[in-house]
Scaffold this motif. Sequence first.
Motif, short mmCIF file in Angstrom:
data_model
loop_
_atom_site.label_atom_id
_atom_site.label_comp_id
_atom_site.label_asym_id
_atom_site.label_seq_id
_atom_site.Cartn_x
_atom_site.Cartn_y
_atom_site.Cartn_z
N LYS A 87 -11.14 38.90 -23.38
CA LYS A 87 -9.81 39.61 -23.67
C LYS A 87 -9.90 40.07 -24.74
CE LYS A 87 -5.13 37.97 -23.62
NZ LYS A 87 -4.25 36.87 -23.65
N ASN A 88 -9.94 41.67 -24.90
CA ASN A 88 -10.05 42.17 -26.06
C ASN A 88 -9.04 43.29 -26.16
OD1 ASN A 88 -11.00 44.05 -23.95
ND2 ASN A 88 -13.30 43.93 -24.88
N TRP A 89 -9.10 44.21 -27.06
CA TRP A 89 -8.12 45.37 -27.09
C TRP A 89 -7.86 46.19 -25.67
CZ3 TRP A 89 -4.94 45.53 -30.59
CH2 TRP A 89 -5.24 44.90 -32.07
N LEU A 90 -8.82 46.32 -25.00
CA LEU A 90 -8.95 46.67 -23.72
C LEU A 90 -7.81 45.92 -22.71
CD1 LEU A 90 -9.51 48.98 -21.53
CD2 LEU A 90 -11.68 47.57 -21.13
N THR A 91 -8.12 44.66 -22.76
CA THR A 91 -7.28 43.80 -21.97
C THR A 91 -5.93 43.76 -22.47
OG1 THR A 91 -9.10 42.08 -21.75
CG2 THR A 91 -7.01 41.31 -21.29
N THR A 92 -5.68 43.58 -23.73
CA THR A 92 -4.18 44.03 -24.29
C THR A 92 -3.64 45.28 -23.68
OG1 THR A 92 -4.98 42.82 -26.12
CG2 THR A 92 -2.93 44.02 -26.42
N ALA A 93 -4.33 46.22 -23.66
CA ALA A 93 -3.84 47.60 -23.22
C ALA A 93 -3.50 47.52 -21.76
CB ALA A 93 -4.91 48.55 -23.36
N GLN A 94 -4.26 46.75 -21.07
CA GLN A 94 -4.11 46.50 -19.47
C GLN A 94 -2.91 45.71 -19.33
OE1 GLN A 94 -7.42 44.69 -17.43
NE2 GLN A 94 -6.45 44.92 -15.67
N GLU A 95 -2.58 44.69 -20.23
CA GLU A 95 -1.43 43.88 -19.83
C GLU A 95 0.02 44.61 -20.28
OE1 GLU A 95 -2.15 40.65 -22.82
OE2 GLU A 95 -3.27 39.48 -21.36
N GLU A 96 -0.19 45.62 -21.20
CA GLU A 96 0.86 46.49 -21.57
C GLU A 96 1.10 47.29 -20.51
OE1 GLU A 96 4.04 48.09 -23.62
OE2 GLU A 96 2.74 46.25 -24.25
N GLN A 97 0.10 48.02 -19.93
CA GLN A 97 0.23 48.85 -18.72
C GLN A 97 0.71 47.99 -17.51
OE1 GLN A 97 -3.20 50.44 -17.20
NE2 GLN A 97 -2.16 51.71 -15.80
N GLU A 98 0.59 46.72 -17.18
CA GLU A 98 1.22 46.09 -16.39
C GLU A 98 2.46 45.74 -16.56
OE1 GLU A 98 -1.48 42.70 -16.27
OE2 GLU A 98 -3.03 43.46 -15.07
N LEU A 99 2.78 45.27 -17.93
CA LEU A 99 4.35 45.22 -18.18
C LEU A 99 4.92 46.27 -17.85
CD1 LEU A 99 6.29 43.08 -19.54
CD2 LEU A 99 5.69 44.20 -21.73
N GLN A 100 4.78 47.55 -18.32
CA GLN A 100 5.34 48.66 -18.05
C GLN A 100 5.58 48.94 -16.71
OE1 GLN A 100 6.92 50.46 -20.46
NE2 GLN A 100 6.10 49.23 -22.08
N GLU A 101 4.56 48.77 -15.64
CA GLU A 101 4.58 48.72 -14.35
C GLU A 101 5.64 47.72 -13.80
OE1 GLU A 101 0.62 48.04 -12.90
OE2 GLU A 101 -0.01 50.15 -13.51
N ALA A 102 5.67 46.59 -14.38
CA ALA A 102 6.87 45.74 -13.89
C ALA A 102 8.18 46.05 -14.39
CB ALA A 102 6.33 44.18 -14.57
N LYS A 103 8.05 46.63 -15.51
CA LYS A 103 9.59 47.04 -15.84
C LYS A 103 9.88 48.24 -14.85
CE LYS A 103 9.41 45.81 -20.81
NZ LYS A 103 9.63 46.25 -22.17
N ALA A 104 9.03 49.08 -14.54
CA ALA A 104 9.29 50.09 -13.70
C ALA A 104 9.79 49.65 -12.30
CB ALA A 104 8.18 51.18 -13.63
N LYS A 105 9.22 48.83 -11.84
CA LYS A 105 9.63 48.07 -10.35
C LYS A 105 10.85 47.47 -10.50
CE LYS A 105 4.55 47.22 -8.80
NZ LYS A 105 3.61 45.92 -8.67
N ASN A 106 11.10 46.75 -11.80
CA ASN A 106 12.21 46.22 -11.66
C ASN A 106 13.40 46.91 -11.71
OD1 ASN A 106 11.28 43.46 -11.58
ND2 ASN A 106 11.05 43.30 -14.03
N LYS A 107 13.15 48.22 -12.48
CA LYS A 107 14.26 49.33 -12.67
C LYS A 107 14.50 49.82 -11.39
CE LYS A 107 15.33 53.45 -15.13
NZ LYS A 107 14.93 54.39 -16.26
N ALA A 108 13.31 50.06 -10.58
CA ALA A 108 13.37 50.57 -9.18
C ALA A 108 14.32 49.77 -8.15
CB ALA A 108 12.30 50.98 -8.45
N ARG A 109 14.09 48.51 -8.15
CA ARG A 109 14.62 47.50 -7.52
C ARG A 109 16.18 47.35 -7.79
NH1 ARG A 109 10.24 43.86 -8.95
NH2 ARG A 109 8.90 43.62 -7.35
N ALA A 110 16.54 47.60 -9.10
CA ALA A 110 17.89 47.55 -9.56
C ALA A 110 18.63 48.79 -9.04
CB ALA A 110 17.98 47.65 -11.14
N VAL A 111 17.89 49.80 -9.21
CA VAL A 111 18.47 51.34 -8.52
C VAL A 111 18.73 51.09 -7.11
CG1 VAL A 111 17.99 53.54 -8.24
CG2 VAL A 111 17.70 52.58 -10.35
#
Length: 285
Positions: A87-111
């Motif tokens: 779990k290094n910087w690459l993993t952190t970047a991946q988690e950030e990407q997953e978080l952004q994708e989750a936010k996008a999905k939640n926003k899409a669901r809300a819309v």
Amino acid sequence: MNIISKNRWVAPMLSVLLVCIVGVNVVQATGKWNEASDSKQMTELAASGQNNQTSTQEERRMMEDGTSLSSNLSAQTVAWTESLPAKNWLTTAQEEQELQEAKAKNKARAVAAAKAKKEAALKLAKVKRAKEVAAVTTPPQKLYFTRTKLLNQEDSKLATWSYSVSDKELHLLQKIVMAEAEGEPYEGKVAVANVVLNRLRSANFPDTIYKVIHQKSQFSPVANGRMKRVVPNEDSIKAVNAALNGKKEVADDTYYFLSLTLADDLTVARSQKKVKTIGHHTFYK
């Protein structure tokens, strides 16, 4: 006298000798003191030099120890970093990407939810509007009553009895509304139809629309022949259809109405309780 004369040089010599002896002693003493002072200063200088050398050596040793400590820390840091899991910087970047994708999905669901809610509201509004249109364009073939009120068509299961409306009675109801309330507002026309239907429901009045309308001395247009001459206009037809579908401008216990300025008999106004006034008509129960 001779002796004194001969020895008079002795005293000066003794004085000179004494001065010399004292001077020698003073010189020796001064030399010793200076030697002792110089020795002390030399000792202090030597000690100071030794201290400076010791301090310099100590500083050099501390610097060497600091460099060594820094080197050791750097080595330990490198070793610790190398010992970290995957779990290094690459993993952190991946988690950030997953978080952004989750936010996008939640926003899409809300819309999507908001859109679905809006569509449902529009659909409900269309259904309501369709019912309203049907209420003024399509009269029901059967009425549903309880002992105290006329029910909407949707509440038919609550009815204690029902009444089938014939085409002849529908037309008759439209004509009496037109004859009684031609110049009245739409709400007044609905209220006149409400009074006829309230009488139909009540045990104190006839049990058919025809008999209610033709009951003796109840509706003046029947007595003077005006009801036969009138042709129901659009507002009268809509008002009757709305009343048959459950629209009410007066309560279910309202059984009378009259124009206080045109009526010859004001018995109802004196004996019954006023409900409301619509246009030129005052309604009573």
